[in-house]
Design a protein around this motif. Structure first.
Motif, PDB file in Angstrom:
ATOM      1  N   ILE A  22       0.828 -19.931  -1.613  1.00  0.00           N
ATOM      2  CA  ILE A  22       0.282 -20.673  -0.481  1.00  0.00           C
ATOM      3  C   ILE A  22       1.199 -20.457   0.713  1.00  0.00           C
ATOM      4  N   SER A  62      13.944 -26.424   1.579  1.00  0.00           N
ATOM      5  CA  SER A  62      12.687 -26.925   2.139  1.00  0.00           C
ATOM      6  C   SER A  62      12.215 -28.261   1.556  1.00  0.00           C
ATOM      7  N   LYS A  83      23.191 -25.816  -2.801  1.00  0.00           N
ATOM      8  CA  LYS A  83      23.179 -24.572  -3.576  1.00  0.00           C
ATOM      9  C   LYS A  83      24.513 -23.840  -3.504  1.00  0.00           C
ATOM     10  N   SER A  99      14.794 -19.417 -10.183  1.00  0.00           N
ATOM     11  CA  SER A  99      13.591 -19.376  -9.357  1.00  0.00           C
ATOM     12  C   SER A  99      12.759 -18.149  -9.722  1.00  0.00           C
ATOM     13  N   THR A 101       9.933 -17.505  -8.289  1.00  0.00           N
ATOM     14  CA  THR A 101       9.419 -16.992  -7.022  1.00  0.00           C
ATOM     15  C   THR A 101      10.424 -16.014  -6.411  1.00  0.00           C
ATOM     16  N   LYS A 102      11.713 -16.415  -6.456  1.00  0.00           N
ATOM     17  CA  LYS A 102      12.728 -15.566  -5.819  1.00  0.00           C
ATOM     18  C   LYS A 102      13.429 -14.653  -6.811  1.00  0.00           C
ATOM     19  N   ASP A 126       8.849 -29.676  -1.868  1.00  0.00           N
ATOM     20  CA  ASP A 126       7.620 -29.196  -1.232  1.00  0.00           C
ATOM     21  C   ASP A 126       6.641 -28.657  -2.280  1.00  0.00           C
ATOM     22  N   ALA A 129       6.493 -25.354  -8.875  1.00  0.00           N
ATOM     23  CA  ALA A 129       5.897 -24.133  -9.424  1.00  0.00           C
ATOM     24  C   ALA A 129       6.127 -24.128 -10.927  1.00  0.00           C
ATOM     25  N   LYS A 130       7.221 -23.528 -11.364  1.00  0.00           N
ATOM     26  CA  LYS A 130       7.504 -23.488 -12.808  1.00  0.00           C
ATOM     27  C   LYS A 130       8.266 -24.726 -13.273  1.00  0.00           C
ATOM     28  N   GLY A 131       8.714 -25.523 -12.347  1.00  0.00           N
ATOM     29  CA  GLY A 131       9.439 -26.740 -12.735  1.00  0.00           C
ATOM     30  C   GLY A 131      10.915 -26.529 -12.983  1.00  0.00           C
ATOM     31  N   SER A 132      11.457 -25.360 -12.570  1.00  0.00           N
ATOM     32  CA  SER A 132      12.876 -25.125 -12.889  1.00  0.00           C
ATOM     33  C   SER A 132      13.803 -25.958 -12.006  1.00  0.00           C
ATOM     34  N   THR A 133      13.402 -26.232 -10.768  1.00  0.00           N
ATOM     35  CA  THR A 133      14.220 -27.110  -9.917  1.00  0.00           C
ATOM     36  C   THR A 133      14.233 -28.520 -10.511  1.00  0.00           C
ATOM     37  N   LYS A 157       1.745 -26.716  -8.223  1.00  0.00           N
ATOM     38  CA  LYS A 157       1.117 -25.480  -8.692  1.00  0.00           C
ATOM     39  C   LYS A 157       1.123 -25.394 -10.215  1.00  0.00           C
TER      40      LYS A 157
HETATM   41  P1  G4P Z   1      10.233 -24.202  -9.549  1.00  0.00           P
HETATM   42  O1  G4P Z   1      11.512 -24.695  -8.988  1.00  0.00           O
HETATM   43  O2  G4P Z   1       9.169 -25.272  -9.614  1.00  0.00           O
HETATM   44  O3  G4P Z   1      10.404 -23.503 -10.875  1.00  0.00           O
HETATM   45  O4  G4P Z   1       9.639 -23.108  -8.594  1.00  0.00           O
HETATM   46  P2  G4P Z   1      10.112 -21.610  -8.279  1.00  0.00           P
HETATM   47  O5  G4P Z   1      11.548 -21.480  -8.590  1.00  0.00           O
HETATM   48  O6  G4P Z   1       9.152 -20.656  -8.886  1.00  0.00           O
HETATM   49  O7  G4P Z   1       9.886 -21.584  -6.733  1.00  0.00           O
HETATM   50  C1  G4P Z   1      10.482 -22.530  -5.970  1.00  0.00           C
HETATM   51  C2  G4P Z   1      10.808 -21.964  -4.616  1.00  0.00           C
HETATM   52  O8  G4P Z   1       9.724 -21.163  -4.091  1.00  0.00           O
HETATM   53  C3  G4P Z   1      10.983 -23.061  -3.654  1.00  0.00           C
HETATM   54  O9  G4P Z   1      11.901 -22.672  -2.698  1.00  0.00           O
HETATM   55  C4  G4P Z   1       9.581 -23.249  -3.078  1.00  0.00           C
HETATM   56  O10 G4P Z   1       9.640 -23.813  -1.791  1.00  0.00           O
HETATM   57  C5  G4P Z   1       9.052 -21.841  -3.044  1.00  0.00           C
HETATM   58  N1  G4P Z   1       7.618 -21.716  -3.354  1.00  0.00           N
HETATM   59  C6  G4P Z   1       7.032 -21.796  -4.571  1.00  0.00           C
HETATM   60  N2  G4P Z   1       5.725 -21.575  -4.474  1.00  0.00           N
HETATM   61  C7  G4P Z   1       5.474 -21.346  -3.158  1.00  0.00           C
HETATM   62  C8  G4P Z   1       4.266 -21.042  -2.435  1.00  0.00           C
HETATM   63  O11 G4P Z   1       3.162 -20.935  -2.976  1.00  0.00           O
HETATM   64  N3  G4P Z   1       4.397 -20.901  -1.097  1.00  0.00           N
HETATM   65  C9  G4P Z   1       5.592 -21.028  -0.463  1.00  0.00           C
HETATM   66  N4  G4P Z   1       5.598 -20.894   0.857  1.00  0.00           N
HETATM   67  N5  G4P Z   1       6.736 -21.280  -1.121  1.00  0.00           N
HETATM   68  C10 G4P Z   1       6.673 -21.444  -2.464  1.00  0.00           C
HETATM   69  P3  G4P Z   1      13.443 -22.614  -3.098  1.00  0.00           P
HETATM   70  O12 G4P Z   1      13.743 -21.400  -3.898  1.00  0.00           O
HETATM   71  O13 G4P Z   1      13.793 -23.911  -3.755  1.00  0.00           O
HETATM   72  O14 G4P Z   1      14.247 -22.425  -1.837  1.00  0.00           O
HETATM   73  P4  G4P Z   1      14.098 -22.992  -0.372  1.00  0.00           P
HETATM   74  O15 G4P Z   1      13.093 -22.101   0.273  1.00  0.00           O
HETATM   75  O16 G4P Z   1      13.652 -24.391  -0.438  1.00  0.00           O
HETATM   76  O17 G4P Z   1      15.468 -22.841   0.143  1.00  0.00           O
END
Ligand code: G4P
Length: 175
Positions: A22, A62, A83, A99, A101-102, A126, A129-133, A157
């Motif tokens: 998203i 975020s 972090k 993460s 995503t990252k 915000d 996703a996978k719940g790892s945070t 998600k």
């Molecule tokens: P999880 O913690 O639930 O397992 O989730 P995951 O690691 O897969 O992803 C979490 C990070 O990715 C978060 O940022 C979250 O904001 C971002 N994210 C996940 N899904 C989406 C999406 O669909 N769209 C956008 N725009 N962002 C998404 P973060 O790694 O915690 O870092 P930060 O950006 O907050 O510094």
């Protein structure tokens, strides 16, 4: 319009939905609309008004804006897990989070000075996703002997239904 309808409209107008990804960086997590964040924060906070929450906990970066909005509505402080551990943080709780995503692992740090065993914590972020945070935050809360009262995110998600959210993937991708 309720907050879910308002957010959905913003995503359709200024963001994008690409399956499970998203795009919200024009109003939520890069450029930020403070009125929208406060509206969403008020909605989520209202669901925990009776929970005797003492502190909000999120992870940088975020989650911070939503944490501030929820904390403002509940009139309690918020903590953001860091972090990178500053050298001034000598005594701390820490847990690793991967993460997807990252595709990288991060460690979250919270100072022992701000979290104690009497605390009743509401986790906010915000996205879930996978719940790892959330898993790392649960570990930190358990290290502190504190209590996790609940979790609230803007967009859930995952398939978990024990998490309060404004929108789920089903709302974004209706059948
Ligand atoms: P999880 O913690 O639930 O397992 O989730 P995951 O690691 O897969 O992803 C979490 C990070 O990715 C978060 O940022 C979250 O904001 C971002 N994210 C996940 N899904 C989406 C999406 O669909 N769209 C956008 N725009 N962002 C998404 P973060 O790694 O915690 O870092 P930060 O950006 O907050 O510094």
């Amino acid at each position: 319009m309720n907050s879910a309808e308002i957010l959905l409209e913003r995503i359709r107008r200024e963001g994008a939905i690409d399956g499970e990804v998203i795009k919200v960086d024009r109003f939520l997590n890069h450029m930020v609309d403070p009125h929208l964040i406060q509206l969403l924060g008020n909605d989520l906070a209202g669901r925990f008004a009776e929970g005797s929450v003492t502190k909000i906990l999120t992870a940088e970066t975020s989650g911070i804006m939503l944490a501030q909005a929820v904390a403002m509505k509940l009139q309690i402080p918020f903590i953001y897990a860091k972090k990178k551990r500053p050298i001034t943080m000598r005594e701390y709780f820490a847990a690793a989070s991967y993460s997807f995503t990252k595709q990288e692992s991060t460690t979250l740090y919270v100072s022992r000075e701000v979290l104690c065993k009497q605390d009743r914590i509401l986790f906010v972020d915000d996205f879930l996703a996978k719940g790892s945070t959330l898993k790392a935050v649960e570990e930190i809360i358990s290290q502190a002997g504190a209590t996790l009262v609940g979790s609230a995110v803007i967009i859930n998600k995952s398939q978990r239904r024990d998490i309060e959210s404004i929108l789920t993937l089903d709302d974004l991708n209706p059948a």
